[in-house]
Enzyme design. Structure first.
Site, PDB file in Angstrom:
ATOM      1  N   LYS A   9      47.117  43.807  16.377  1.00  0.00           N
ATOM      2  CA  LYS A   9      48.427  44.399  16.663  1.00  0.00           C
ATOM      3  C   LYS A   9      49.204  44.691  15.375  1.00  0.00           C
ATOM      4  O   LYS A   9      48.810  44.246  14.286  1.00  0.00           O
ATOM      5  CB  LYS A   9      49.197  43.437  17.576  1.00  0.00           C
ATOM      6  CG  LYS A   9      48.616  43.332  18.991  1.00  0.00           C
ATOM      7  CD  LYS A   9      49.420  42.330  19.807  1.00  0.00           C
ATOM      8  CE  LYS A   9      49.047  42.340  21.273  1.00  0.00           C
ATOM      9  NZ  LYS A   9      49.858  41.351  22.036  1.00  0.00           N
ATOM     10  N   TYR A  49      49.541  48.321  29.053  1.00  0.00           N
ATOM     11  CA  TYR A  49      50.430  47.220  29.452  1.00  0.00           C
ATOM     12  C   TYR A  49      51.238  47.570  30.698  1.00  0.00           C
ATOM     13  O   TYR A  49      52.304  46.986  30.929  1.00  0.00           O
ATOM     14  CB  TYR A  49      51.360  46.859  28.295  1.00  0.00           C
ATOM     15  CG  TYR A  49      50.713  45.988  27.225  1.00  0.00           C
ATOM     16  CD1 TYR A  49      49.848  44.945  27.563  1.00  0.00           C
ATOM     17  CD2 TYR A  49      50.977  46.193  25.878  1.00  0.00           C
ATOM     18  CE1 TYR A  49      49.254  44.146  26.592  1.00  0.00           C
ATOM     19  CE2 TYR A  49      50.389  45.390  24.900  1.00  0.00           C
ATOM     20  CZ  TYR A  49      49.531  44.372  25.265  1.00  0.00           C
ATOM     21  OH  TYR A  49      48.961  43.571  24.304  1.00  0.00           O
ATOM     22  N   PHE A  57      61.122  42.446  28.759  1.00  0.00           N
ATOM     23  CA  PHE A  57      60.685  42.617  27.370  1.00  0.00           C
ATOM     24  C   PHE A  57      59.828  43.872  27.171  1.00  0.00           C
ATOM     25  O   PHE A  57      59.418  44.168  26.050  1.00  0.00           O
ATOM     26  CB  PHE A  57      59.904  41.379  26.893  1.00  0.00           C
ATOM     27  CG  PHE A  57      58.676  41.046  27.709  1.00  0.00           C
ATOM     28  CD1 PHE A  57      57.470  41.724  27.504  1.00  0.00           C
ATOM     29  CD2 PHE A  57      58.727  40.073  28.695  1.00  0.00           C
ATOM     30  CE1 PHE A  57      56.343  41.435  28.255  1.00  0.00           C
ATOM     31  CE2 PHE A  57      57.589  39.763  29.455  1.00  0.00           C
ATOM     32  CZ  PHE A  57      56.400  40.458  29.226  1.00  0.00           C
ATOM     33  N   ARG A  85      38.873  35.092  23.895  1.00  0.00           N
ATOM     34  CA  ARG A  85      40.155  34.586  24.418  1.00  0.00           C
ATOM     35  C   ARG A  85      40.409  33.172  23.898  1.00  0.00           C
ATOM     36  O   ARG A  85      41.532  32.821  23.554  1.00  0.00           O
ATOM     37  CB  ARG A  85      40.141  34.555  25.954  1.00  0.00           C
ATOM     38  CG  ARG A  85      40.174  35.903  26.625  1.00  0.00           C
ATOM     39  CD  ARG A  85      41.489  36.610  26.559  1.00  0.00           C
ATOM     40  NE  ARG A  85      42.545  35.971  27.328  1.00  0.00           N
ATOM     41  CZ  ARG A  85      43.744  36.512  27.537  1.00  0.00           C
ATOM     42  NH1 ARG A  85      44.048  37.707  27.015  1.00  0.00           N
ATOM     43  NH2 ARG A  85      44.666  35.891  28.229  1.00  0.00           N
ATOM     44  N   THR A  91      48.983  32.942  24.744  1.00  0.00           N
ATOM     45  CA  THR A  91      49.808  34.136  24.532  1.00  0.00           C
ATOM     46  C   THR A  91      51.030  33.818  23.673  1.00  0.00           C
ATOM     47  O   THR A  91      51.383  34.568  22.767  1.00  0.00           O
ATOM     48  CB  THR A  91      50.282  34.694  25.901  1.00  0.00           C
ATOM     49  OG1 THR A  91      49.140  34.923  26.715  1.00  0.00           O
ATOM     50  CG2 THR A  91      51.078  35.964  25.733  1.00  0.00           C
ATOM     51  N   ARG A 102      46.102  32.867  17.030  1.00  0.00           N
ATOM     52  CA  ARG A 102      47.558  32.857  17.217  1.00  0.00           C
ATOM     53  C   ARG A 102      48.151  31.541  16.746  1.00  0.00           C
ATOM     54  O   ARG A 102      49.251  31.502  16.185  1.00  0.00           O
ATOM     55  CB  ARG A 102      47.887  33.114  18.689  1.00  0.00           C
ATOM     56  CG  ARG A 102      47.664  34.573  19.098  1.00  0.00           C
ATOM     57  CD  ARG A 102      47.658  34.714  20.600  1.00  0.00           C
ATOM     58  NE  ARG A 102      47.709  36.090  21.052  1.00  0.00           N
ATOM     59  CZ  ARG A 102      47.493  36.450  22.318  1.00  0.00           C
ATOM     60  NH1 ARG A 102      47.190  35.521  23.234  1.00  0.00           N
ATOM     61  NH2 ARG A 102      47.554  37.712  22.672  1.00  0.00           N
ATOM     62  N   ASN A 112      52.275  38.490  18.292  1.00  0.00           N
ATOM     63  CA  ASN A 112      51.228  37.468  18.455  1.00  0.00           C
ATOM     64  C   ASN A 112      49.848  37.953  17.987  1.00  0.00           C
ATOM     65  O   ASN A 112      48.818  37.548  18.509  1.00  0.00           O
ATOM     66  CB  ASN A 112      51.211  36.917  19.890  1.00  0.00           C
ATOM     67  CG  ASN A 112      50.913  37.976  20.923  1.00  0.00           C
ATOM     68  OD1 ASN A 112      50.675  39.142  20.579  1.00  0.00           O
ATOM     69  ND2 ASN A 112      50.900  37.590  22.187  1.00  0.00           N
ATOM     70  N   HIS A 115      45.321  41.350  20.666  1.00  0.00           N
ATOM     71  CA  HIS A 115      45.043  41.457  22.103  1.00  0.00           C
ATOM     72  C   HIS A 115      43.559  41.210  22.320  1.00  0.00           C
ATOM     73  O   HIS A 115      42.739  41.610  21.479  1.00  0.00           O
ATOM     74  CB  HIS A 115      45.386  42.864  22.610  1.00  0.00           C
ATOM     75  CG  HIS A 115      44.788  43.153  23.958  1.00  0.00           C
ATOM     76  ND1 HIS A 115      45.376  42.742  25.132  1.00  0.00           N
ATOM     77  CD2 HIS A 115      43.617  43.755  24.305  1.00  0.00           C
ATOM     78  CE1 HIS A 115      44.596  43.102  26.151  1.00  0.00           C
ATOM     79  NE2 HIS A 115      43.529  43.722  25.678  1.00  0.00           N
ATOM     80  N   GLU A 126      39.251  48.657  29.443  1.00  0.00           N
ATOM     81  CA  GLU A 126      39.974  48.757  28.164  1.00  0.00           C
ATOM     82  C   GLU A 126      39.108  49.408  27.080  1.00  0.00           C
ATOM     83  O   GLU A 126      39.615  50.162  26.252  1.00  0.00           O
ATOM     84  CB  GLU A 126      40.449  47.375  27.729  1.00  0.00           C
ATOM     85  CG  GLU A 126      41.514  46.822  28.661  1.00  0.00           C
ATOM     86  CD  GLU A 126      42.073  45.478  28.231  1.00  0.00           C
ATOM     87  OE1 GLU A 126      43.132  45.101  28.754  1.00  0.00           O
ATOM     88  OE2 GLU A 126      41.449  44.795  27.388  1.00  0.00           O
TER      89      GLU A 126
HETATM   90  N1  UDP Z   1      54.541  39.571  25.985  1.00  0.00           N
HETATM   91  C1  UDP Z   1      55.823  39.396  25.487  1.00  0.00           C
HETATM   92  N2  UDP Z   1      56.652  38.477  26.108  1.00  0.00           N
HETATM   93  C2  UDP Z   1      56.234  37.739  27.167  1.00  0.00           C
HETATM   94  C3  UDP Z   1      54.931  37.920  27.663  1.00  0.00           C
HETATM   95  C4  UDP Z   1      54.095  38.850  27.045  1.00  0.00           C
HETATM   96  O1  UDP Z   1      56.213  40.046  24.513  1.00  0.00           O
HETATM   97  O2  UDP Z   1      57.018  36.926  27.680  1.00  0.00           O
HETATM   98  C5  UDP Z   1      53.655  40.539  25.313  1.00  0.00           C
HETATM   99  C6  UDP Z   1      52.761  39.859  24.264  1.00  0.00           C
HETATM  100  O3  UDP Z   1      52.571  40.779  23.183  1.00  0.00           O
HETATM  101  C7  UDP Z   1      51.475  39.653  25.041  1.00  0.00           C
HETATM  102  C8  UDP Z   1      51.443  40.941  25.867  1.00  0.00           C
HETATM  103  O4  UDP Z   1      52.791  41.138  26.263  1.00  0.00           O
HETATM  104  O5  UDP Z   1      50.372  39.494  24.181  1.00  0.00           O
HETATM  105  C9  UDP Z   1      50.522  40.914  27.069  1.00  0.00           C
HETATM  106  O6  UDP Z   1      50.812  39.812  27.881  1.00  0.00           O
HETATM  107  P1  UDP Z   1      49.636  38.977  28.547  1.00  0.00           P
HETATM  108  O7  UDP Z   1      50.264  38.064  29.560  1.00  0.00           O
HETATM  109  O8  UDP Z   1      48.553  39.891  29.017  1.00  0.00           O
HETATM  110  O9  UDP Z   1      49.115  38.048  27.332  1.00  0.00           O
HETATM  111  P2  UDP Z   1      47.779  38.102  26.463  1.00  0.00           P
HETATM  112  O10 UDP Z   1      46.665  38.569  27.348  1.00  0.00           O
HETATM  113  O11 UDP Z   1      48.038  39.011  25.300  1.00  0.00           O
HETATM  114  O12 UDP Z   1      47.570  36.676  26.000  1.00  0.00           O
HETATM  115 MG    MG Z   2      46.536  40.167  28.586  1.00  0.00          MG
END
Ligand code: UDP
Ligand code: MG
Length: 147
Positions: A9, A49, A57, A85, A91, A102, A112, A115, A126
């Site tokens: 990112k 997204y 957000f 993962r 996250t 992370r 963070n 992805h 994806e």
């Molecule tokens: N995100 C955020 N605030 C939140 C939750 C998610 O900014 O409270 C953003 C963050 O960049 C995250 C992305 O949205 O990585 C996608 O969310 P997801 O739940 O899919 O998390 P990930 O798969 O990236 O762990």
């Molecule tokens: Mg995700």
């Protein structure tokens, strides 16, 4: 052989952490089969997204994802979706374990670092979103026989 999508990112690119993160995947022994830098636009971010579109957000997530070029990677190995993962960590970096990407490099959920696809099905969708077929390479690694 399973393949997953990783995005480095904007904060990863801006903080000069691309090499650190790519190196972790290489050292783990995973195979990088595709990699490119690109700048996302609103439609690609909204597609990627879209499930978060009603979250408060979301507008700042879109701005963040557009703020700099990103790097897209196609990474393969058995069980690679889950493996990456696990390497990524939670996250919210506040909850991500030390030793995860992370956990080691990020301080806030607003930036963070990366992805990673969260299931085999999502990974397929994806990868198609970010890569043409001829941008993902089949090749044998010299070290593949000793792993
Ligand atoms: N995100 C955020 N605030 C939140 C939750 C998610 O900014 O409270 C953003 C963050 O960049 C995250 C992305 O949205 O990585 C996608 O969310 P997801 O739940 O899919 O998390 P990930 O798969 O990236 O762990
Ligand atoms: Mg995700």
């Amino acid at each position: 052989m399973e393949t997953t999508l990783v995005l480095l990112k904007p904060d990863c690119v801006q903080r000069n952490l691309m090499g650190e993160v790519i190196s972790r995947f290489e050292k783990k022994g995973l195979t990088i089969r595709g990699m490119k830098m690109l700048r996302l636009d609103d439609s690609l971010i909204t597609e990627h997204y879209g499930f978060l579109a009603d979250k408060p957000f979301f507008p700042s997530l879109v701005e963040y994802m557009k703020s700099s070029p990103i790097v897209a990677m196609a990474i393969s190995w058995a069980n690679v979706v889950k493996t990456v993962r696990t390497m990524s960590g939670a996250t919210n970096p506040v909850e991500a374990q030390p030793g995860t990407i992370r956990g080691d490099y990020a301080l806030s959920i607003d930036g963070n670092i990366m992805h990673a696809s969260d299931s085999e099905e999502t990974a397929k969708e994806e990868l198609e979103r970010f890569f043409e077929k001829n941008e993902i390479f089949e090749y044998e690694r010299l070290d593949s026989k000793v792993l």
